[in-house]
Design an enzyme around this catalytic site. Structure first.
Site, PDB file in Angstrom:
ATOM      1  N   ASP A 241       0.876  -1.156   0.000  1.00  0.00           N
ATOM      2  CA  ASP A 241       0.000   0.000   0.000  1.00  0.00           C
ATOM      3  C   ASP A 241       0.926   1.221   0.000  1.00  0.00           C
ATOM      4  O   ASP A 241       2.149   1.117   0.095  1.00  0.00           O
ATOM      5  CB  ASP A 241      -0.942  -0.026   1.224  1.00  0.00           C
ATOM      6  CG  ASP A 241      -2.161   0.852   1.001  1.00  0.00           C
ATOM      7  OD1 ASP A 241      -3.188   0.623   1.651  1.00  0.00           O
ATOM      8  OD2 ASP A 241      -2.080   1.775   0.158  1.00  0.00           O
TER       9      ASP A 241
HETATM   10  C1  GLC Z   1      -4.249   4.407  -0.137  1.00  0.00           C
HETATM   11  C2  GLC Z   1      -5.150   3.244   0.223  1.00  0.00           C
HETATM   12  C3  GLC Z   1      -5.214   2.180  -0.840  1.00  0.00           C
HETATM   13  C4  GLC Z   1      -5.078   2.830  -2.195  1.00  0.00           C
HETATM   14  C5  GLC Z   1      -3.662   3.379  -2.289  1.00  0.00           C
HETATM   15  C6  GLC Z   1      -3.426   4.101  -3.631  1.00  0.00           C
HETATM   16  O1  GLC Z   1      -3.553   4.839   0.992  1.00  0.00           O
HETATM   17  O2  GLC Z   1      -4.930   2.595   1.473  1.00  0.00           O
HETATM   18  O3  GLC Z   1      -6.458   1.489  -0.675  1.00  0.00           O
HETATM   19  O4  GLC Z   1      -5.309   1.893  -3.225  1.00  0.00           O
HETATM   20  O5  GLC Z   1      -3.347   4.243  -1.222  1.00  0.00           O
HETATM   21  O6  GLC Z   1      -4.194   5.263  -3.686  1.00  0.00           O
END
Ligand code: GLC
Length: 737
Positions: free
Chosen positions: A274
Site C-alpha cells: 500500500d
Molecule cells: C491508499 C489506500 C489504498 C489505495 C492506495 C493508492 O492509501 O490505502 O487502498 O489503493 O493508497 O491510492
C-alpha cells in the site's frame, strides 16, 4: 470483394493465433526479457511512483515500472512512449488508479453494492468501470477491497462488502471478473488488485491504521475466504495492508505473503505494497530505517513498492550486501513482467486518446449505475405505508443531501464529475411540485436558523422528504468516527419536520451505518442509501414514487449506539448469552445487589441487540416463507442439503426478495458462530404469486478451520434457516455424520 474478404480472414486467423501464442508463452517471454535486464533495470520495474511527466527522466532510465494517479490519456501516452521507445529495453509502464466504484460513471460505494446482494449487477458495474478507465489508459485498479468490517466507526467500511465472509466472496469475485474480463489482453481488461491483505478492517476501536489482534483461525475462517476466492478467480494482483496482525505488519509478513499466498494458495500474480506501507514499518517500530524496511518487505514477498522510494534507493546496496538474493529480485520482477505480458502491454501499450470521452457516461453505463443504485437502497422503516408517496402533489424537499452532487458520489470517486450527478432534488422535481428548503448547507452544518423557513414551507406541502447523511469526506480512508449520530443539526431538522404533522420520509445518504434510532422515532419512513453515485437521485425518486420497489438488504449490522461496536451477526454465542430478560438502566432498583440483575452479555443502557440485523431490509410488499423442508435430516459430508420452500408475495406490489440461507453448527471443536450466511438468491414475485423454490447447499460448505487447524466439516447437529434477514425464520435441524 471475395479475395479481399479471404485475405482479411487469413489476417484475422493469423492475429488470433499470434495472440494465442503470445498468451501461451508468456513465461518464455518473461525469461527471455529477464535475461537481458541489468540489476538497475530489474529494480526499476519494482518501483511505482505517483505521477507522470515529472518522472520522464527516470522512466527513460528504466527506473519506473508503474505509475499511478494519472488519468489524462495524452500524458499517459507521452510517458508510455518514453518507456517503450526511449528506454533501453522498452518495457511498458503499468498505469494504475483507484477505480473503486466507477471511473466517470460512479456506482454506489462498495458497501452499497454489497447491499444489492446481486453479484451480476456488481460485475456489470466493474465492467463499466474497466471500460471507462481503460479508455483513459488505466490498466490496473486497486480494487476490490475485501476487508471484512464489523465496526462502523471505521471510515473504510464504505469501501468493502460489510461483515460477512460469504457476501464478501460473492462481491469480490464479481468485481474481479468484471474488471478483468475473460481475455486479459483485451484493451478493456483492467487488472484487479485484491486488498488490503490482511485484517485491515479489524483495526482496534474502528480507528483507521490501528493495530489488530487476529488469531490464525479467525484469519482463516473470516478474513481469508474472499482473498482465496478471488485468487482462485484469477485476480492478477494483491495489495498488502498498512496494519500489523499480532505485531507483524502485513507488508513484512512472510507467513502471509509466502506460506499462505504463494505456497498454500498458489497465487502467481503480483504483490504491491500500500502507499508507503513498506516505509511505514519504521513508524511501526518493525524496521530501523528505510533500507531495513526495504529488505524486510522484499524478503517477505512484496514485488512492487508504492511510493516509499526505498526500493529504488536501497535494493542495489542490499543485493551487494547479500541481504537480498538475486533469486528474490528475479522472482519479483518475473511477477511484474508476467502481469505486463498477460495484459498485452508489449503489443498494445498506447491508448486511443479520443476514446475516453466517447465511452464516459454512455447511456448503458448510466442505466447500469441507476439499476445498481435502486437495488442498493434499503427501506429501513415504512410506518403506515407512507411510501411510496402516491396521490401527493406538493412535497417539501429539505436537508443538506437533497442537492449535493459532489458528496452523493461518496468516497474514492476520484474521477467522478459532479456535474453529471442526478440529485434527489433534480429527480423529484420531475414527479412532484417541489418546494425546496435545504435548511442546512452541508451535513455538519449546525445552524438551525433556517428551520423556520422549512416549517413555514411545510404548511403548503402534502409530504416532506428530508435528505440527510454524510458528506463524502466523512467516510473512507483515515476518516474514523467515535460518534455515529447524524452530524450537525440534521436530527433537529428531522424532528422539526415531524412536528409539522405532515408525513415525513427521511433519505439517509451516507458512507457507513449510522446510529439513527432517534431519527427513526421522528419520521414515518426511512430509505438508507450508501452514497448511491451518479444516478442516485433518479434511483431515490423511482423508489419514492413506487416506480421501483426497495430490495436492498443490510450488509452490516446497524447499531443502537457506537458503543456496541464491534457488533456482527455471525458472532459466537458466549457462555452467558443474552436471554431477553436483561434489566435495563432505568429499571434497576436502588441499592440493587451485585448479582441481582442476572449475569448475561448485554449493555445496561442499550440492552443487547442491534438496531437492525445483517440482511435486514423492507419492501413495499410482504413475503411469506412456507413449507421449508430438507430432503434428508441426516447427511454425509459428501451430500448436498436439498432445501425446498415456498415464497409468496402477500402484498400489492411486484417486488424482489433476497432470500437468505443461514446455518449454525451447534457444537464444534472450537466455539462456532450463532449463524453463518451460506447462500442467497434474488426472487421476483408478482402480487399474490407463490413460487416453489429449491436451493442445494453442499455439506462441504459447512467446513471451517477447527481446533487442529484443519479445514473440515465436523459431524454433529446443525440448524438451518431460510429467511429474509439474519434474525428471522424458524430453525430446521439436521445432522451430519
Ligand atoms: C491508499 C489506500 C489504498 C489505495 C492506495 C493508492 O492509501 O490505502 O487502498 O489503493 O493508497 O491510492
Amino acid at each position: 470483394m471475395r479475395i479481399i474478404k479471404f485475405a482479411l480472414t487469413l489476417m484475422a486467423v493469423a492475429v488470433g493465433s499470434v495472440a494465442m501464442a503470445q498468451t501461451a508463452n508468456v513465461d518464455e517471454r518473461v525469461e527471455e526479457l529477464l535475461s537481458k535486464m541489468t540489476l538497475e533495470e530489474k529494480i526499476g520495474q519494482m518501483n511505482q511512483l505517483s505521477g507522470g511527466y515529472q518522472f520522464t527522466d527516470m522512466i527513460r532510465e528504466g527506473k519506473v515500472g508503474s505509475i499511478l494517479n494519472i488519468v489524462d490519456p495524452v500524458e499517459i501516452n507521452a510517458v508510455q512512449r518514453v518507456a517503450v521507445e526511449e528506454s533501453r529495453l522498452g518495457i511498458p509502464l503499468l498505469v494504475s488508479r483507484d477505480v473503486i466504484h466507477g471511473f466517470r460513471t460512479i456506482f454506489p460505494i462498495p458497501i452499497g453494492m454489497a447491499a444489492t446482494f446481486d453479484p451480476a449487477i456488481v460485475e456489470q458495474g466493474a465492467r463499466v468501470s474497466a471500460i471507462e478507465a481503460t479508455a483513459s489508459g488505466v490498466r490496473w485498479t486497486f480494487s476490490p477491497m475485501l476487508d471484512i468490517a464489523r465496526d462502523p466507526r471505521w471510515g473504510r467500511v464504505a469501501e468493502g462488502s460489510g461483515e460477512d465472509p460469504y457476501l464478501d466472496v460473492q462481491m469480490g469475485v464479481a468485481m474481479v471478473k468484471g474488471y478483468q474480463g475473460e481475455d486479459f489482453t483485451d484493451p478493456t481488461s483492467m487488472a484487479a488488485c485484491i486488498k488490503h491483505f490482511v485484517g485491515y478492517g479489524a483495526a482496534e476501536g474502528g480507528r483507521d491504521y490501528n493495530t489488530t489482534m487476529i488469531s490464525e483461525r479467525a484469519l482463516r475462517n473470516t478474513y481469508f475466504p474472499a482473498f482465496k476466492a478471488c485468487v482462485d478467480a484469477g485476480a492478477l494482483t494483491l495489495m498488502t495492508s498498512f496494519n500489523d496482525v499480532d505485531g507483524i505488519p502485513s507488508t513484512g509478513n512472510d507467513w502471509l505473503l509466502q506460506d499462505i499466498l504463494r505456497e498454500e494458495w498458489g497465487f502467481d500474480g503480483m504483490v504491491v505494497t500500500d502507499w508507503n506501507s513498506s516505509g511505514e514499518m519504521i513508524a511501526h517500530g518493525f524496521a530501523e530505517d528505510l533500507k531495513d524496511a526495504t529488505a524486510i518487505s522484499i524478503n517477505a514477498g512484496v514485488d512492487m513498492d508504492m511510493m516509499s522510494w526505498g526500493y529504488i534507493q536501497y535494493v542495489k546496496q542490499l543485493v551487494e550486501e547479500g541481504r537480498i538474493s538475486m533469486e528474490t529480485i528475479d522472482n519479483a520482477v518475473r511477477n511484474i513482467l508476467r502481469l505486463k505480458f498477460r495484459l498485452g502491454l508489449f503489443e498494445n501499450p498506447y491508448v486511443d486518446e479520443t476514446l475516453a470521452r466517447k465511452v464516459a457516461y454512455a447511456p448503458e453505463h448510466l442505466a447500469a449505475a441507476k439499476q445498481c443504485a435502486v437495488e442498493s437502497i434499503i427501506l429501513i422503516q415504512n410506518n403506515n405505508n407512507v411510501l411510496p408517496l402516491k396521490g401527493v402533489e406538493t412535497i417539501l424537499v429539505t436537508g443538506p443531501m437533497a442537492d449535493a452532487p459532489y458528496d452523493q458520489l461518496g468516497t474514492w470517486a476520484f474521477d467522478g464529475e459532479e456535474q453529471h450527478t442526478v440529485t434527489p432534488l433534480t429527480a423529484l422535481r420531475k414527479d412532484y411540485n417541489v418546494i425546496y428548503e435545504p435548511v442546512l448547507a452541508y451535513s455538519r452544518d449546525d445552524n438551525t436558523a433556517n428551520i423556520k423557513a422549512a416549517k413555514k414551507a411545510a404548511k403548503k406541502a402534502d409530504a416532506i422528504v428530508v435528505c440527510v447523511g454524510e458528506e463524502a469526506i466523512l467516510s473512507g480512508e483515515a476518516h474514523s468516527l467515535s460518534n455515529l449520530n447524524l452530524q450537525g443539526a440534521q436530527s433537529e431538522l428531522i424532528a422539526a419536520m415531524k412536528a409539522t404533522g405532515k408525513p415525513v420520509v427521511v433519505v439517509v445518504i451516507a458512507g457507513r451505518p449510522l446510529t439513527i434510532e432517534r431519527d427513526l422515532a421522528e419520521c414515518d419512513a426511512m430509505l438508507y442509501a450508501f452514497h448511491p453515485g451518479t444516478m442516485g437521485g433518479e434511483a431515490i425518486a423511482d423508489l419514492i414514487t413506487g416506480r421501483e420497489v426497495p430490495s436492498g438488504k443490510l450488509p452490516m449490522t446497524f447499531l443502537r449506539d457506537a458503543g456496541q461496536a464491534p457488533f456482527y451477526y455471525n458472532h459466537p454465542m458466549t457462555g452467558r448469552p443474552n436471554n431477553g430478560t436483561e434489566t435495563l438502566l432505568n429499571d434497576i432498583p436502588l441499592k440493587a445487589g451485585q448479582t441481582s440483575l442476572g449475569c448475561t452479555s448485554y449493555y445496561l443502557d442499550t440492552g443487547y441487540g442491534p438496531l437492525f440485523p445483517f440482511g435486514y431490509g423492507l419492501s413495499y410488499t410482504t413475503f411469506e416463507y412456507s413449507n421449508i423442508t430438507l430432503d434428508k435430516s441426516v447427511l454425509n459430508k459428501s451430500d448436498y442439503i436439498h432445501i425446498d420452500f415456498d415464497l409468496t408475495n402477500t402484498g400489492d406490489y411486484e417486488a424482489t426478495e433476497v432470500v437468505q440461507i443461514y446455518v449454525r453448527d451447534l457444537v464444534g471443536s472450537v466455539v462456532r458462530p450463532v449463524k453463518e450466511l451460506k447462500g442467497f438468491m434474488r426472487v421476483t414475485l408478482k402480487p399474490g404469486e407463490t413460487k416453489h423454490l429449491m436451493y442445494d447447499l453442499p455439506v462441504s460448505d459447512l467446513a471451517f478451520w477447527n481446533r487442529d487447524m484443519e479445514y473440515v466439516v465436523e459431524p454433529g447437529e446443525f440448524q438451518l434457516w431460510v429467511a429474509g434477514d439474519s434474525a428471522s425464520g424458524e430453525a430446521i435441524t439436521f445432522e451430519v455424520r
